[in-house]
Scaffold this motif. Sequence first.
Motif, PDB file in Angstrom:
ATOM      1  N   VAL A 165     -24.156  42.576   1.993  1.00  0.00           N
ATOM      2  CA  VAL A 165     -22.487  43.057   2.185  1.00  0.00           C
ATOM      3  C   VAL A 165     -22.069  42.876   0.916  1.00  0.00           C
ATOM      4  O   VAL A 165     -21.962  42.050   0.256  1.00  0.00           O
ATOM      5  CB  VAL A 165     -21.888  42.153   3.130  1.00  0.00           C
ATOM      6  CG1 VAL A 165     -20.470  42.523   3.312  1.00  0.00           C
ATOM      7  CG2 VAL A 165     -22.701  41.950   4.691  1.00  0.00           C
ATOM      8  N   PRO A 166     -21.566  43.951   0.324  1.00  0.00           N
ATOM      9  CA  PRO A 166     -20.649  43.972  -0.896  1.00  0.00           C
ATOM     10  C   PRO A 166     -19.747  43.140  -0.922  1.00  0.00           C
ATOM     11  O   PRO A 166     -18.882  42.872   0.047  1.00  0.00           O
ATOM     12  CB  PRO A 166     -20.327  45.620  -0.985  1.00  0.00           C
ATOM     13  CG  PRO A 166     -21.319  46.318  -0.257  1.00  0.00           C
ATOM     14  CD  PRO A 166     -21.514  45.661   0.973  1.00  0.00           C
ATOM     15  N   ALA A 167     -19.236  42.586  -2.047  1.00  0.00           N
ATOM     16  CA  ALA A 167     -18.369  41.496  -2.232  1.00  0.00           C
ATOM     17  C   ALA A 167     -16.804  41.921  -1.953  1.00  0.00           C
ATOM     18  O   ALA A 167     -16.234  41.262  -1.496  1.00  0.00           O
ATOM     19  CB  ALA A 167     -18.309  41.066  -3.945  1.00  0.00           C
ATOM     20  N   LYS A 168     -16.700  43.196  -2.184  1.00  0.00           N
ATOM     21  CA  LYS A 168     -15.272  43.597  -2.035  1.00  0.00           C
ATOM     22  C   LYS A 168     -15.108  44.678  -0.935  1.00  0.00           C
ATOM     23  O   LYS A 168     -14.056  45.550  -0.809  1.00  0.00           O
ATOM     24  CB  LYS A 168     -14.621  44.199  -3.476  1.00  0.00           C
ATOM     25  CG  LYS A 168     -14.518  43.193  -4.543  1.00  0.00           C
ATOM     26  CD  LYS A 168     -13.456  42.143  -4.237  1.00  0.00           C
ATOM     27  CE  LYS A 168     -13.300  40.973  -5.347  1.00  0.00           C
ATOM     28  NZ  LYS A 168     -12.834  41.578  -6.530  1.00  0.00           N
ATOM     29  N   ARG A 169     -16.184  45.027  -0.218  1.00  0.00           N
ATOM     30  CA  ARG A 169     -15.983  45.943   0.792  1.00  0.00           C
ATOM     31  C   ARG A 169     -17.010  45.669   2.075  1.00  0.00           C
ATOM     32  O   ARG A 169     -18.285  45.529   1.778  1.00  0.00           O
ATOM     33  CB  ARG A 169     -16.473  47.407   0.094  1.00  0.00           C
ATOM     34  CG  ARG A 169     -16.004  48.608   1.224  1.00  0.00           C
ATOM     35  CD  ARG A 169     -14.733  48.924   1.518  1.00  0.00           C
ATOM     36  NE  ARG A 169     -13.984  49.336   0.271  1.00  0.00           N
ATOM     37  CZ  ARG A 169     -13.037  49.299  -0.247  1.00  0.00           C
ATOM     38  NH1 ARG A 169     -12.251  48.121  -0.015  1.00  0.00           N
ATOM     39  NH2 ARG A 169     -12.385  50.023  -1.194  1.00  0.00           N
ATOM     40  N   LYS A 170     -16.325  45.395   3.150  1.00  0.00           N
ATOM     41  CA  LYS A 170     -17.264  44.890   4.279  1.00  0.00           C
ATOM     42  C   LYS A 170     -17.966  45.930   5.027  1.00  0.00           C
ATOM     43  O   LYS A 170     -17.377  46.944   5.641  1.00  0.00           O
ATOM     44  CB  LYS A 170     -16.334  44.150   5.402  1.00  0.00           C
ATOM     45  CG  LYS A 170     -15.573  43.260   5.107  1.00  0.00           C
ATOM     46  CD  LYS A 170     -14.540  42.730   5.901  1.00  0.00           C
ATOM     47  CE  LYS A 170     -13.823  41.350   5.355  1.00  0.00           C
ATOM     48  NZ  LYS A 170     -12.876  40.960   6.490  1.00  0.00           N
ATOM     49  N   ARG A 171     -19.283  46.111   4.647  1.00  0.00           N
ATOM     50  CA  ARG A 171     -20.258  47.124   5.425  1.00  0.00           C
ATOM     51  C   ARG A 171     -21.486  46.633   5.251  1.00  0.00           C
ATOM     52  O   ARG A 171     -21.990  45.822   4.239  1.00  0.00           O
ATOM     53  CB  ARG A 171     -19.982  48.308   4.665  1.00  0.00           C
ATOM     54  CG  ARG A 171     -20.137  48.592   3.060  1.00  0.00           C
ATOM     55  CD  ARG A 171     -20.489  49.949   2.652  1.00  0.00           C
ATOM     56  NE  ARG A 171     -19.398  50.776   2.799  1.00  0.00           N
ATOM     57  CZ  ARG A 171     -18.535  50.972   1.529  1.00  0.00           C
ATOM     58  NH1 ARG A 171     -18.896  50.246   0.342  1.00  0.00           N
ATOM     59  NH2 ARG A 171     -17.551  51.869   1.414  1.00  0.00           N
ATOM     60  N   ASN A 172     -22.234  46.735   6.372  1.00  0.00           N
ATOM     61  CA  ASN A 172     -23.743  46.386   6.250  1.00  0.00           C
ATOM     62  C   ASN A 172     -24.499  47.453   5.454  1.00  0.00           C
ATOM     63  O   ASN A 172     -24.581  48.487   5.851  1.00  0.00           O
ATOM     64  CB  ASN A 172     -24.335  46.071   7.659  1.00  0.00           C
ATOM     65  CG  ASN A 172     -23.725  44.716   8.231  1.00  0.00           C
ATOM     66  OD1 ASN A 172     -23.422  43.932   7.458  1.00  0.00           O
ATOM     67  ND2 ASN A 172     -23.677  44.798   9.663  1.00  0.00           N
ATOM     68  N   CYS A 173     -25.396  46.964   4.542  1.00  0.00           N
ATOM     69  CA  CYS A 173     -26.256  47.662   4.105  1.00  0.00           C
ATOM     70  C   CYS A 173     -27.657  47.250   4.093  1.00  0.00           C
ATOM     71  O   CYS A 173     -27.780  46.145   4.025  1.00  0.00           O
ATOM     72  CB  CYS A 173     -25.790  47.815   2.483  1.00  0.00           C
ATOM     73  SG  CYS A 173     -24.242  48.327   2.100  1.00  0.00           S
ATOM     74  N   TYR A 174     -28.813  48.054   3.978  1.00  0.00           N
ATOM     75  CA  TYR A 174     -30.018  47.574   4.066  1.00  0.00           C
ATOM     76  C   TYR A 174     -31.224  48.317   3.217  1.00  0.00           C
ATOM     77  O   TYR A 174     -31.039  49.588   2.969  1.00  0.00           O
ATOM     78  CB  TYR A 174     -30.543  47.925   5.543  1.00  0.00           C
ATOM     79  CG  TYR A 174     -29.763  47.389   6.817  1.00  0.00           C
ATOM     80  CD1 TYR A 174     -29.709  46.224   7.040  1.00  0.00           C
ATOM     81  CD2 TYR A 174     -28.698  48.281   7.298  1.00  0.00           C
ATOM     82  CE1 TYR A 174     -29.165  45.783   8.051  1.00  0.00           C
ATOM     83  CE2 TYR A 174     -27.805  47.709   8.040  1.00  0.00           C
ATOM     84  CZ  TYR A 174     -28.037  46.404   8.652  1.00  0.00           C
ATOM     85  OH  TYR A 174     -27.220  46.121   9.710  1.00  0.00           O
ATOM     86  N   ARG A 175     -31.471  47.306   2.241  1.00  0.00           N
ATOM     87  CA  ARG A 175     -32.693  47.891   1.338  1.00  0.00           C
ATOM     88  C   ARG A 175     -34.238  48.051   2.202  1.00  0.00           C
ATOM     89  O   ARG A 175     -34.692  47.074   2.621  1.00  0.00           O
ATOM     90  CB  ARG A 175     -32.775  46.950   0.246  1.00  0.00           C
ATOM     91  CG  ARG A 175     -33.716  47.318  -0.717  1.00  0.00           C
ATOM     92  CD  ARG A 175     -33.484  48.187  -1.914  1.00  0.00           C
ATOM     93  NE  ARG A 175     -34.266  48.459  -2.985  1.00  0.00           N
ATOM     94  CZ  ARG A 175     -34.101  48.112  -4.306  1.00  0.00           C
ATOM     95  NH1 ARG A 175     -33.333  47.065  -4.212  1.00  0.00           N
ATOM     96  NH2 ARG A 175     -34.892  48.270  -4.980  1.00  0.00           N
ATOM     97  N   VAL A 176     -34.399  49.444   2.444  1.00  0.00           N
ATOM     98  CA  VAL A 176     -35.426  49.711   3.499  1.00  0.00           C
ATOM     99  C   VAL A 176     -36.951  49.400   2.760  1.00  0.00           C
ATOM    100  O   VAL A 176     -37.761  48.832   3.171  1.00  0.00           O
ATOM    101  CB  VAL A 176     -35.297  50.935   4.023  1.00  0.00           C
ATOM    102  CG1 VAL A 176     -36.444  51.488   4.818  1.00  0.00           C
ATOM    103  CG2 VAL A 176     -34.087  51.138   4.717  1.00  0.00           C
ATOM    104  N   ASP A 177     -36.821  49.858   1.526  1.00  0.00           N
ATOM    105  CA  ASP A 177     -37.995  49.556   0.534  1.00  0.00           C
ATOM    106  C   ASP A 177     -37.717  49.955  -0.967  1.00  0.00           C
ATOM    107  O   ASP A 177     -36.364  49.853  -1.151  1.00  0.00           O
ATOM    108  CB  ASP A 177     -39.012  50.625   0.964  1.00  0.00           C
ATOM    109  CG  ASP A 177     -38.721  52.064   0.665  1.00  0.00           C
ATOM    110  OD1 ASP A 177     -37.676  52.600   0.014  1.00  0.00           O
ATOM    111  OD2 ASP A 177     -39.024  53.015   1.556  1.00  0.00           O
ATOM    112  N   GLN A 178     -38.538  50.007  -1.809  1.00  0.00           N
ATOM    113  CA  GLN A 178     -38.234  49.866  -3.335  1.00  0.00           C
ATOM    114  C   GLN A 178     -37.150  50.925  -3.822  1.00  0.00           C
ATOM    115  O   GLN A 178     -36.333  50.751  -4.657  1.00  0.00           O
ATOM    116  CB  GLN A 178     -39.555  49.926  -4.094  1.00  0.00           C
ATOM    117  CG  GLN A 178     -39.178  49.733  -5.749  1.00  0.00           C
ATOM    118  CD  GLN A 178     -40.359  49.897  -6.459  1.00  0.00           C
ATOM    119  OE1 GLN A 178     -41.446  49.854  -5.630  1.00  0.00           O
ATOM    120  NE2 GLN A 178     -40.430  50.007  -7.697  1.00  0.00           N
TER     121      GLN A 178
END
Length: 556
Positions: free
Chosen positions: A99-112
Motif C-alpha cells: 500500500v503506497p504511503a500517500k495513496r490508498k490502493r492495494n498493489c501486488y508484486r507478482v514476480d521480479q
Amino acid sequence: MQRTRAQESRAAIEKLYITMRHLFMRGSYKPMGVSGESLVDSLLVLSPEIYGLLSQDEKIELDGLLYVMERLPRGIEECRYIRLISREGYENSNFLAIVPAKRKRNCYRVDQDQMYVEMTRGRSDIYDILTHLTFLYIEAEKIKSNSTDTKGRFDLNWEMLSKIVQKEERGDEIDQEVACSYLSHVIGRTFDETHAAVVKFEESPHTSSLFSIVYHMGKLAMDEVFEGKDREISFSSTLRQRVGHHVYGELWANKIKSVLFEEGLIDRPIHIVSANLHSFLNTIYGYQALGLTSFAQIEKVALDISVGAKNNKKKDILNYAQKNGFIEIHDESGTNINVQVFDTARMSKETILPGLKISDGKKKKPIILVMDYAFGEQAYECFDELLKPFETMEGKSYPLDVLSASIMGKAGILTGNKGDIMIPDSHVFEGTADNYPFKNELKIDDFDGHDMGVYQGTMFTVLGTSLQNKDVLSYLMESSWKAIGLEMEGAHYQKAIQSESRIRQSIRKNVKVLYAYYASDNPLETGSTLASGALGMDGVKPTYLITYKILEKIFN
C-alpha cells in the motif's frame, strides 16, 4: 495567430487525456513506443509545476520524484511490466499487499518483473497514475543519457552506483557521502542537492532509497535500448469493463444504507459531509466529552492529538463517542472511503456545540454522516449512489431525507497562501464549459475574527492536480473566470447533488449546500506546490474552523 503558452498548455492537457483514454480502451501500450511518446511529448509541453525540472535535459527532478514514489507501490521502479487491474481476488491470495504511503490502493508484486496495481477509484485515479508513470519514464531516459556515451558504454559513476546498490541490497554498510558523489553525476544535480534528497527519501518509510530508485529506473531504460527488453503498461479486461459503471460506488453506498437501515436510522433527517475522519469526531465529542466550549479549546486539543502529545485526549474522545451514538463503517468495497455516522438521538447532551440545539423528539433528531475524501470522478460515482433511495431485499424503497450536503476539502489556492480558506460560489470543470453555480450557505463573513485569509469566487475542478502549470493557472486566475483555486472533486459532487435533487428528485429540492476548502498548496509559488510537502500542523486551524462553521450552519 500565434498561440499563447496557456493555450498550448490547455491543448496538451486535452491531448494527454484523449491519449490516455484511447490507450486504456486499447488495453496496453509501451511507454517508450509510438503511443507512449505521445504522452511523453504532451507532458513535456505542459511541464507541470509539480514535476519541477521535468523539461530540463540532464537534471532529475527530486522533489517531484519523492512526491510520485510516495503515491506508487514500493519497488515499482524495478518492474518492466505494470498491470492496472480491478479488484480481482488478489486480496484472497498469498501475495503481500503493498500500500503506497500517500495513496490508498492495494498493489501486488507478482514476480521480479511484474507489478499489479488495483484501481478501484475510477478514471481520475487511472489517469493520475499514468501521468506519474510517464514522469518516471522521462526521468529514466535522463538517467540513461547521463550514464552512457553515444556507443552505449557505461560511465564510471554508473558502475560505482551499481556496486553501492548491490551493497545496500546485501545489507552492507555504505559510505553515504561517497555514494552521493557518484549519484550526483548520474542525476545531474549538485552534491548538496543530492545529499538533501537522499535524506528526504530515507525519512519516507514506504519508499526505497534514492540510490536504488535511480539505479533501477536507469537500468530498465538501458535494458530496453541495449537488450530489447521493452517496458509495458497494460489494463485488465475486468478493469476496462467495470470503469464508469459505478460498480464500487454502488457496493459502498449500499453498505452504508444497510447499516442505517439496521440501526433504525434510514428514515431520519441526514446531514452528509465529505471531509477528513477526525475533525467532526473531535469537535462534536470534544465538546460533549471534555466540555470544550470554544473553538480555541477544540483547536488546542486537536493540535495535541495531531502531534501525538503526551496525555492527548484522542482515546478519551473515542471511548466517549462509541457510547454516545458514534458508528464506524469500514470500507470493504474497494473505494477506500471509510464512513462515520453520528446519531444525535443517542448523545447525552441536547446541544451539538454551545448554543446549537439538537432538534426535539427522537424521530426528528438528525444523523450526521461523514465520508472520507473521494478522488476525482469517484466523487460523482459515490455521491450519486449514496443519494439514491435504499432498496430492501423485499423491494421496499426508502428515500433519504437529506437536509444538507457539506464538502470540506483540500485545494490549491491561486489568490492567497497555504492554510488560507476558499469559499466557492461555482465550480467549473476544466477542459469543458461545464459549470455549476450554486448557493453556498457558507460566506466570507462566517470566518471573520480568526486572522486567516478567506477568498470567495469560482473554483476549477481540474482533471488532475499533477497536470497544471503556471501558464494555465495564471490564465484561470487573471481571465474573466477569476478563479480562486483548483481541486478535483467539487464539480463531481455538485453534479450528483443537482441530478438527484432537481431531476431524479431522490432528495429534497431545497437541500442546503456548504462548500469550503483550505489551501494545501499554492501551485503558482515555487516551493509551495504539493511536491514541497504536506501542510502539516498549519492545516489544523483551517480544518477545524471549517468543521466548526459547518456545524454552526447546519444546526443553527
